[in-house]
Design a protein around this motif. Structure first.
Motif, PDB file in Angstrom:
ATOM      1  N   GLY A 739       0.804  -1.209   0.000  1.00 12.58           N
ATOM      2  CA  GLY A 739       0.000   0.000   0.000  1.00 12.58           C
ATOM      3  C   GLY A 739       0.838   1.260   0.000  1.00 12.58           C
ATOM      4  N   ARG A 740       1.927   1.232   0.777  1.00 12.54           N
ATOM      5  CA  ARG A 740       2.789   2.399   0.848  1.00 12.54           C
ATOM      6  C   ARG A 740       3.477   2.647  -0.489  1.00 12.54           C
ATOM      7  NH1 ARG A 740       3.651   7.317   2.358  1.00 12.54           N
ATOM      8  NH2 ARG A 740       5.716   7.790   3.223  1.00 12.54           N
ATOM      9  N   VAL A 741       3.945   1.589  -1.134  1.00 15.60           N
ATOM     10  CA  VAL A 741       4.594   1.727  -2.443  1.00 15.60           C
ATOM     11  C   VAL A 741       3.598   2.266  -3.464  1.00 15.60           C
ATOM     12  CG1 VAL A 741       5.629   0.451  -4.374  1.00 15.60           C
ATOM     13  CG2 VAL A 741       6.366  -0.018  -2.026  1.00 15.60           C
ATOM     14  N   GLU A 742       2.367   1.786  -3.403  1.00 19.03           N
ATOM     15  CA  GLU A 742       1.337   2.260  -4.336  1.00 19.03           C
ATOM     16  C   GLU A 742       1.105   3.759  -4.158  1.00 19.03           C
ATOM     17  OE1 GLU A 742      -3.308   1.250  -5.568  1.00 19.03           O
ATOM     18  OE2 GLU A 742      -2.198  -0.051  -4.186  1.00 19.03           O
ATOM     19  N   GLN A 743       1.102   4.208  -2.892  1.00 20.84           N
ATOM     20  CA  GLN A 743       0.941   5.647  -2.641  1.00 20.84           C
ATOM     21  C   GLN A 743       2.085   6.447  -3.251  1.00 20.84           C
ATOM     22  OE1 GLN A 743       0.601   6.209   1.573  1.00 20.84           O
ATOM     23  NE2 GLN A 743      -1.326   5.062   1.752  1.00 20.84           N
ATOM     24  N   LEU A 744       3.318   5.937  -3.060  1.00 26.36           N
ATOM     25  CA  LEU A 744       4.480   6.647  -3.585  1.00 26.36           C
ATOM     26  C   LEU A 744       4.461   6.693  -5.111  1.00 26.36           C
ATOM     27  CD1 LEU A 744       7.284   5.267  -1.230  1.00 26.36           C
ATOM     28  CD2 LEU A 744       6.316   7.575  -1.239  1.00 26.36           C
ATOM     29  N   VAL A 745       4.032   5.599  -5.733  1.00 29.16           N
ATOM     30  CA  VAL A 745       3.960   5.570  -7.188  1.00 29.16           C
ATOM     31  C   VAL A 745       2.949   6.598  -7.681  1.00 29.16           C
ATOM     32  CG1 VAL A 745       3.245   4.167  -9.173  1.00 29.16           C
ATOM     33  CG2 VAL A 745       4.731   3.180  -7.422  1.00 29.16           C
ATOM     34  N   GLU A 746       1.796   6.695  -7.026  1.00 30.63           N
ATOM     35  CA  GLU A 746       0.783   7.658  -7.442  1.00 30.63           C
ATOM     36  C   GLU A 746       1.310   9.081  -7.295  1.00 30.63           C
ATOM     37  OE1 GLU A 746      -2.195   7.392  -8.918  1.00 30.63           O
ATOM     38  OE2 GLU A 746      -1.577   5.293  -9.157  1.00 30.63           O
ATOM     39  N   ARG A 747       2.001   9.344  -6.173  1.00 32.01           N
ATOM     40  CA  ARG A 747       2.567  10.681  -5.966  1.00 32.01           C
ATOM     41  C   ARG A 747       3.604  10.994  -7.044  1.00 32.01           C
ATOM     42  NH1 ARG A 747       4.394  10.964   0.205  1.00 32.01           N
ATOM     43  NH2 ARG A 747       5.343  12.887  -0.596  1.00 32.01           N
ATOM     44  N   LEU A 748       4.391   9.970  -7.405  1.00 24.39           N
ATOM     45  CA  LEU A 748       5.397  10.183  -8.451  1.00 24.39           C
ATOM     46  C   LEU A 748       4.735  10.493  -9.787  1.00 24.39           C
ATOM     47  CD1 LEU A 748       8.371  10.148  -9.307  1.00 24.39           C
ATOM     48  CD2 LEU A 748       8.159   7.676  -9.675  1.00 24.39           C
ATOM     49  N   LYS A 749       3.632   9.793 -10.102  1.00 25.73           N
ATOM     50  CA  LYS A 749       2.926  10.056 -11.351  1.00 25.73           C
ATOM     51  C   LYS A 749       2.394  11.484 -11.389  1.00 25.73           C
ATOM     52  CE  LYS A 749       1.384   5.322 -12.349  1.00 25.73           C
ATOM     53  NZ  LYS A 749       0.211   4.403 -12.418  1.00 25.73           N
ATOM     54  N   VAL A 750       1.834  11.919 -10.260  1.00 28.34           N
ATOM     55  CA  VAL A 750       1.304  13.282 -10.193  1.00 28.34           C
ATOM     56  C   VAL A 750       2.424  14.290 -10.404  1.00 28.34           C
ATOM     57  CG1 VAL A 750       0.263  14.989  -8.648  1.00 28.34           C
ATOM     58  CG2 VAL A 750      -0.654  12.661  -8.717  1.00 28.34           C
ATOM     59  N   ALA A 751       3.580  14.031  -9.752  1.00 29.99           N
ATOM     60  CA  ALA A 751       4.717  14.943  -9.889  1.00 29.99           C
ATOM     61  C   ALA A 751       5.224  14.983 -11.318  1.00 29.99           C
ATOM     62  CB  ALA A 751       5.838  14.517  -8.934  1.00 29.99           C
ATOM     63  N   GLU A 752       5.257  13.827 -11.959  1.00 27.10           N
ATOM     64  CA  GLU A 752       5.734  13.766 -13.347  1.00 27.10           C
ATOM     65  C   GLU A 752       4.788  14.532 -14.270  1.00 27.10           C
ATOM     66  OE1 GLU A 752       6.053   9.583 -13.995  1.00 27.10           O
ATOM     67  OE2 GLU A 752       8.180   9.518 -13.418  1.00 27.10           O
ATOM     68  N   LYS A 753       3.480  14.378 -14.044  1.00 26.31           N
ATOM     69  CA  LYS A 753       2.514  15.108 -14.872  1.00 26.31           C
ATOM     70  C   LYS A 753       2.659  16.617 -14.685  1.00 26.31           C
ATOM     71  CE  LYS A 753      -1.041  11.513 -15.131  1.00 26.31           C
ATOM     72  NZ  LYS A 753      -2.420  11.101 -14.717  1.00 26.31           N
TER      73      LYS A 753
END
Length: 889
Positions: A739-753
């Motif tokens: 769950g924690r990794v999934e959160q970090l991945v989503e945050r990374l996607k938002v940052a990349e966008k």
């Protein structure tokens, strides 16, 4: 009715069985021969007997061998003489009868009345040829009543047979049938081989040939150990003669496929040549493809797989050119199965797998056709942009060779677009490719491996394998072989092949690699590195002498490394577990296509279309480990092949089994397979099974890999340590890591966008400055500039489009050259007003492309591409300015 093809082959076999021959089943189309993609002659499986490398178990034999030849695949359908699959009926003598026996037996079958089991050919319509100096054969034919005027002598190219490589060879005598003057001119086979059709070749195999190329450019090394007979009668040719039709495509095993193609396409056979070619391609290739898949071939990008892929794709494209609008392969393989199963029952029993493989390849090819159509459209746009009327041979070849887009469709679609195709250029490139392939294949051909050094020991009978019951066995050294030569003794440090009368070491087979171990006696010690089989029965121990010396005749102890065997049995039994689990999870169509197991590891290949889901992989692992935990007993027993099959025992596909087979049963109905390998005593001894993953190894074939036993435990321990490290870094419990990794991945996607939006905004902010700096060249506004370093092709396109839009209806040209990672991406865009003045984006690329070592293309309003020389950017911009000035004037 007699003239059915199945009856023709049955009469052939019965004729020779009555004459004392042993009936031998057809070998698989795939044999372990480095010279052959597929079995292409009836005698291939008997080559070791002809060469004297093995003693045949019979002195005479007969068979109807399935064969595939694909050298002339492009000619299939164009004529009615070419086929890729055919059946070769043959009779063989290994040192028994020779010329007289072969000739008399053939003549008897051909001319004997139908009521007596023969074919009933009119003797007056049969002609024969003999080798130039073969007086003996001619006299035998004369004695049978063939008049001298119907006997012709021919040279080595026509009447001297070999396999095209060093091996057995000899003069031959061929039998021809005169179809009548309506099929050609008088004069016998020398004059016209369409009218006078060859139906049987009798080879008097008495010599061994050396190196050389062609049919008549090789050395005769000397006589074979015995004089042998090898004959080949073309079943399909005899069928169309006896059935009274013009060619093989009209016979009972091919015409129904054409009829099915007529139903599916709405076209009729026999109306025009172009359509008839396509119908014949479908009929021939559908049968060949089904037979290849039945023998374990799967579509791929090289070797046998590539041939099968070509066959299947030629069927699909021919059907589409005939007008088929929906998938066709399922119906074609069904009718092939119905037609051929009476002689080859595996086509019926294994039909679902054959259907799945062929339909899967059809689905993939239809996607390829879709992609190819888009590329074709782009090619057409480029041709029209430059004012051309012809698609180049190079472009047509690229579409065909790189993207699998058939030339037939390229020609048809080009005609619809009002364009021509440089077909001559395409054919030239194809010819060059075929020549390269032919030369490559020829360079890889070599003489059959010389196994005569092992013959004495093969003839003694099989090595006694003791490894099912013990790990150490007393044995006698029968022979030592070093560097291909038999030696009486081998010293310390020397590599040597050791042949023993008995051995506990398992020889590599059935996916299980060979045991490791030792051979000892007193001060002697050899390390056994590998164990291989010769002729499926002689164990050869490939060893290194570590101390002492070994002598032929020595009494020794052969010992398996216990740790190695323990791991090997875990790997092999684990393979059976995974196979059974796959069939439970995926169903009976998940058929084994190969395997390899060694201590602690297994891989298993199976026929399946599409990637497995995570849930399926988890289920396979769970079912396997449930069986391990159930502690099933592992039972082995020997029975006959038919009984084993009736019991439901699974066989390794493509493997040839003897009359007696060994069955390995784990947990009763859970797993039952034919297998000669070593196994654990109970399933619990396998230890944990960890599925590492699954992947594709070719069209329609997937691979599962797994660890077993201690290797599985060690792998899981590493995974646990890795998870603990990640949990520690994230400062969460292990169970919360996903769950924690999934959160970090989503945050990374938002940052990349967000970063991408910022980047695009920065790029577009430059648009106003480019517009302000635009040059007026004649009646056109021109932006020709180098973009900031690091701006890639996508951003260039966005920027150029935005700049163009800011000019409104005023004629404008935008040329932007970038510099990213040493490459020069570029975009040229021309608005509608500038196009009306004669400026086109694709034309302008040619002005600056050479300066930056670049190429590209596109439509009149936009072209793009890339170059390789950033130093040429200033010169390129100057060149495009000059070109725009020239056109705008």
């Amino acid at each position: 009715m007699f003239v059915q093809t199945h009856e023709i082959r049955r009469r052939f076999l019965d004729h020779f069985v009555r004459a004392g021959h042993t009936e031998v089943p057809s070998a698989s189309l795939i044999l372990a021969d480095p010279n052959l993609l597929f079995v292409n002659a009836g005698m291939v499986q008997f080559v070791p007997y002809f060469l004297g490398q093995q003693t045949p178990p019979f002195s005479t034999a007969t068979s109807v061998q399935k064969c595939v030849r694909t050298l002339d695949i492009e000619n299939v359908g164009i004529t009615t003489r070419h086929n890729t699959f055919f059946q070769m009926a043959g009779n063989f003598s290994f040192g028994d009868y020779f010329k007289r026996g072969a000739i008399e037996l053939a003549w008897s079958l051909l001319t004997k009345p139908v009521a007596d089991g023969g074919y009933g050919f009119d003797p007056e319509k049969l002609w024969v040829t003999v080798y130039l100096d073969d007086d003996e054969a001619e006299q035998i034919w004369l004695a049978l009543g063939v008049p001298s005027e119907r006997i012709q002598r021919r040279g080595m190219a026509d009447n001297y047979w070999s396999m095209g490589i060093p091996g057995p060879c000899g003069p031959c005598s061929e039998i021809y049938f005169d179809r009548g003057p309506e099929y050609g001119r008088d004069g016998g086979p020398e004059a016209d081989e369409d009218r006078y059709l060859e139906i049987w070749n009798l080879v008097f195999m008495q010599n061994e040939r050396g190196e050389g190329r062609g049919k008549d450019n090789f050395e005769i090394l000397g006589p074979l150990p015995k004089k042998n007979i090898d004959t080949g009668m073309g079943v399909e040719r005899v069928a169309f003669l006896l059935q009274g039709v013009d060619n093989v495509y009209e016979t009972d095993l091919l015409r129904p496929i054409i009829t099915k193609a007529e139903e599916l396409t709405g076209k009729s056979y026999g109306v025009n040549h172009a359509d008839d070619v396509r119908f014949r391609v479908i009929a021939d290739h559908a049968r060949s493809a089904a037979m290849l898949i039945a023998d374990g071939v799967n579509p791929g990008n090289d070797g046998r797989g590539y041939v099968l892929r070509r066959l299947l794709r030629r069927i699909v494209r021919s059907a589409r050119l005939l007008g088929a609008e929906r998938p066709v392969m399922a119906e074609f393989v069904k009718i092939v199965s119905d037609l051929m199963a009476p002689s080859y029952p595996e086509l019926g029993t294994d039909f679902r797998r054959i259907e799945n493989v062929s339909v899967g390849e059809e689905t993939a090819f239809l996607k390829t056709l879709s992609t190819g159509t888009k590329l074709f459209d782009e090619t057409v746009d480029e041709v029209r942009t430059t004012g051309g009327k012809r698609i180049s041979g190079t472009d047509a070849f690229t579409l065909h060779d790189t993207y699998g887009f058939p030339i037939d469709l390229t020609l048809e679609m080009a005609a619809e677009a009002g364009l021509e195709v440089d077909e001559a250029g395409f054919r030239e490139l194809m010819a060059e490719q075929r020549q390269r392939a032919k030369e490559d294949a020829q360079s890889r051909k070599h003489a059959h491996a010389d196994l005569t050094i092992y013959k004495e020991f093969v003839d003694r009978g099989p090595t006694e394998f003791t490894g099912f019951d013990e790990l150490t066995s007393e044995a006698t050294v029968l022979a030592l072989i070093a560097d291909g030569v038999r030696v009486p003794v081998a010293q310390a440090g020397q590599d040597v092949e050791v042949i023993l009368d008995r051995s506990p070491l398992y020889a590599e087979a059935g996916g299980q690699i060979a045991d490791r171990g030792s051979i000892t006696a007193g001060g002697l010690k050899l390390r056994v590195n590998d164990v291989q089989k010769i002729a499926k029965q002689l164990w050869v121990h490939k060893s290194t002498v570590e101390q002492g010396q070994i002598t032929e005749g020595d009494a020794v102890l052969a010992q398996v490394d216990p740790a190695w065997r323990r791991g090997a049995t875990q790997g092999h039994s684990g393979t059976h577990m995974v196979h059974a689990a796959l069939r439970q999870v995926l169903g009976p169509n998940a058929v084994q296509a190969g395997s390899m197991n060694k201590p602690g590891y297994l891989r298993f290949d199976f026929n399946w279309q599409g990637q497995l889901s995570e849930a399926q992989k988890a289920d396979i692992e769970a079912v396997s480990n449930d069986a391990v935990g159930a502690d099933f007993p592992v039972n082995t027993f020997v029975t006959d092949l038919d009984k084993a099959k009736k019991m439901g025992a699974m066989a390794l596909f493509g493997e040839n089994y003897g009359d007696e087979v060994r069955v390995v049963e784990i947990g009763g109905p859970f797993s039952m397979e034919l297998c000669g390998g070593t196994h654990v005593g109970h399933s619990s001894q396998i230890g944990p099974i960890t599925v590492l993953g699954e992947s594709s190894v070719g069209s329609g074939v997937r691979r599962v890999e797994a660890f077993v036993g201690l290797d599985s435990y060690q792998y899981l321990a590493k995974e646990r340590a890795l998870l603990a490290g990640v949990a520690s870094a994230l400062k969460v419990p292990s169970e919360e890591v996903p769950g924690r990794v999934e959160q970090l991945v989503e945050r990374l996607k938002v940052a990349e966008k967000e970063l991408e939006r910022t980047k695009v905004a920065a790029v577009l902010a430059r648009a106003a400055k480019y517009v302000d700096d635009a040059e007026r060249v004649g009646r056109v506004l021109l932006v020709a500039a180098a973009a900031p370093e690091g701006v890639g092709a996508g951003d260039l396109r966005t920027l150029a489009t935005d700049i163009r839009g800011r000019f409104g209806s005023e004629p404008a040209v935008v040329v932007l050259l970038g510099n990213a990672d040493g490459k020069v991406p570029f975009v040229v865009t021309v608005n509608k007003s500038a196009q009306e003045l004669g400026l086109k984006a694709g034309d302008l690329v040619g002005s600056f492309g050479p300066s930056i070592a670049g190429r590209g293309g596109g439509k009149p309003e936009m072209a793009q591409g890339a170059g390789a020389d950033p130093a040429g950017i200033p010169a390129g911009l100057a060149a495009v300015r000059a070109r725009v000035a020239e056109l705008a004037a």
